[in-house]
Design a protein around this motif. Structure first.
Motif, PDB file in Angstrom:
ATOM      1  N   ALA A 120       7.926   1.427  -1.296  1.00  0.00           N
ATOM      2  CA  ALA A 120       6.581   1.910  -0.980  1.00  0.00           C
ATOM      3  C   ALA A 120       6.136   2.797  -2.140  1.00  0.00           C
ATOM      4  CB  ALA A 120       6.574   2.694   0.317  1.00  0.00           C
ATOM      5  N   ASP A 121       4.906   2.621  -2.585  1.00  0.00           N
ATOM      6  CA  ASP A 121       4.357   3.413  -3.687  1.00  0.00           C
ATOM      7  C   ASP A 121       3.060   4.072  -3.249  1.00  0.00           C
ATOM      8  OD1 ASP A 121       6.274   2.868  -5.633  1.00  0.00           O
ATOM      9  OD2 ASP A 121       5.248   1.046  -6.293  1.00  0.00           O
ATOM     10  N   ASN A 123      -1.388   4.199  -0.197  1.00  0.00           N
ATOM     11  CA  ASN A 123       0.014   3.872   0.059  1.00  0.00           C
ATOM     12  C   ASN A 123       0.151   2.355   0.087  1.00  0.00           C
ATOM     13  OD1 ASN A 123       0.858   6.580   0.370  1.00  0.00           O
ATOM     14  ND2 ASN A 123      -0.067   6.591   2.396  1.00  0.00           N
ATOM     15  N   MET A 124       1.008   1.840  -0.784  1.00  0.00           N
ATOM     16  CA  MET A 124       1.191   0.402  -0.921  1.00  0.00           C
ATOM     17  C   MET A 124       2.639   0.031  -0.632  1.00  0.00           C
ATOM     18  SD  MET A 124      -1.902  -0.061  -1.801  1.00  0.00           S
ATOM     19  CE  MET A 124      -2.039  -1.750  -2.239  1.00  0.00           C
ATOM     20  N   ALA A 168      -0.240  -0.162   3.061  1.00  0.00           N
ATOM     21  CA  ALA A 168       0.543   0.253   4.226  1.00  0.00           C
ATOM     22  C   ALA A 168      -0.416   0.520   5.380  1.00  0.00           C
ATOM     23  CB  ALA A 168       1.338   1.506   3.896  1.00  0.00           C
ATOM     24  N   PRO A 169       0.009   0.249   6.610  1.00  0.00           N
ATOM     25  CA  PRO A 169      -0.877   0.531   7.743  1.00  0.00           C
ATOM     26  C   PRO A 169      -1.171   2.022   7.834  1.00  0.00           C
ATOM     27  CG  PRO A 169       1.313  -0.170   8.489  1.00  0.00           C
ATOM     28  CD  PRO A 169       1.286  -0.303   7.010  1.00  0.00           C
ATOM     29  N   THR A 196       4.513  -0.847  14.447  1.00  0.00           N
ATOM     30  CA  THR A 196       3.546  -1.603  13.641  1.00  0.00           C
ATOM     31  C   THR A 196       4.154  -1.980  12.294  1.00  0.00           C
ATOM     32  OG1 THR A 196       1.707  -0.453  14.682  1.00  0.00           O
ATOM     33  CG2 THR A 196       1.246  -1.533  12.590  1.00  0.00           C
ATOM     34  N   LEU A 197       4.826  -1.030  11.662  1.00  0.00           N
ATOM     35  CA  LEU A 197       5.462  -1.283  10.379  1.00  0.00           C
ATOM     36  C   LEU A 197       6.601  -2.303  10.522  1.00  0.00           C
ATOM     37  CD1 LEU A 197       5.144  -0.388   7.488  1.00  0.00           C
ATOM     38  CD2 LEU A 197       6.713   1.480   7.936  1.00  0.00           C
ATOM     39  N   THR A 198       7.359  -2.208  11.603  1.00  0.00           N
ATOM     40  CA  THR A 198       8.440  -3.162  11.862  1.00  0.00           C
ATOM     41  C   THR A 198       7.888  -4.572  12.018  1.00  0.00           C
ATOM     42  OG1 THR A 198       9.747  -1.440  12.929  1.00  0.00           O
ATOM     43  CG2 THR A 198      10.339  -3.713  13.421  1.00  0.00           C
ATOM     44  N   GLN A 199       6.816  -4.726  12.775  1.00  0.00           N
ATOM     45  CA  GLN A 199       6.217  -6.053  12.961  1.00  0.00           C
ATOM     46  C   GLN A 199       5.720  -6.628  11.642  1.00  0.00           C
ATOM     47  OE1 GLN A 199       3.222  -5.495  15.973  1.00  0.00           O
ATOM     48  NE2 GLN A 199       4.697  -5.663  17.656  1.00  0.00           N
ATOM     49  N   LEU A 200       5.078  -5.788  10.836  1.00  0.00           N
ATOM     50  CA  LEU A 200       4.571  -6.230   9.535  1.00  0.00           C
ATOM     51  C   LEU A 200       5.708  -6.691   8.636  1.00  0.00           C
ATOM     52  CD1 LEU A 200       2.191  -6.407   7.459  1.00  0.00           C
ATOM     53  CD2 LEU A 200       2.808  -4.085   6.822  1.00  0.00           C
TER      54      LEU A 200
END
Length: 148
Positions: free
Chosen positions: A49-50, A69-70, A11-12, A31-35
């Motif tokens: 998310a783990d 965080n993955m 995760a970023p 950033t998360l939305t773009q990814l």
């Protein structure tokens, strides 16, 4: 039955600076939305998310545990890819090995006479021979240089 392939990415950790986005939370969300949208365009579906432990070296002999965080994504496999997959673990069976012929060894060949000598030691030297040969190292007190 549908089969999936999975992709796990970190995760970023921080949001990128973007025009018109001012707060840290908004930057991170953007950033998360773009990814997620870029992976979604490739056919990946967000699953979860783990947070997973990871042992790292600390110094020469120590270790410390950090948590990563993955993000987990999945997508269905195409039918051609499903056909190429190995069989499921539950369908694998142990196959008996074919019986190999028993090998018979002949009699050992033993050479007559004493065994060959190995290394510099010789078996015919006794203690008296060692006493005659003198010390292994020269005595510095008896050397010519010490006498001068």
């Amino acid at each position: 039955m549908q089969r999936y392939e999975y992709k796990v990415i970190p995760a970023p950790k921080r949001g990128e600076k973007l025009r018109g986005v001012k707060t840290t939370e908004d930057r991170f969300a953007q950033t998360l939305t773009q990814l997620m949208n870029s992976l979604g365009a490739e056919g990946w579906e967000y699953l979860r998310a783990d947070t997973l432990p990871c042992d790292e070296r600390a110094g020469l002999t120590g270790t410390k545990t950090t948590y990563q965080n993955m993000l987990v994504f999945r997508r269905t496999l195409a039918e051609t890819a499903v056909a190429e997959l190995p069989p499921a673990f539950s369908t694998l069976r142990a196959t008996p090995e074919p019986e190999l012929p028993t090998l018979k060894l002949g009699a050992a060949h033993v050479a007559a006479g004493p065994a060959p000598a190995l290394g510099p030691a010789k078996s015919d030297l006794g203690k008296s021979d060692l006493a005659k040969s003198g010390p292994a190292r020269p005595d510095p007190a008896k050397s010519d240089i010490a006498a001068e």
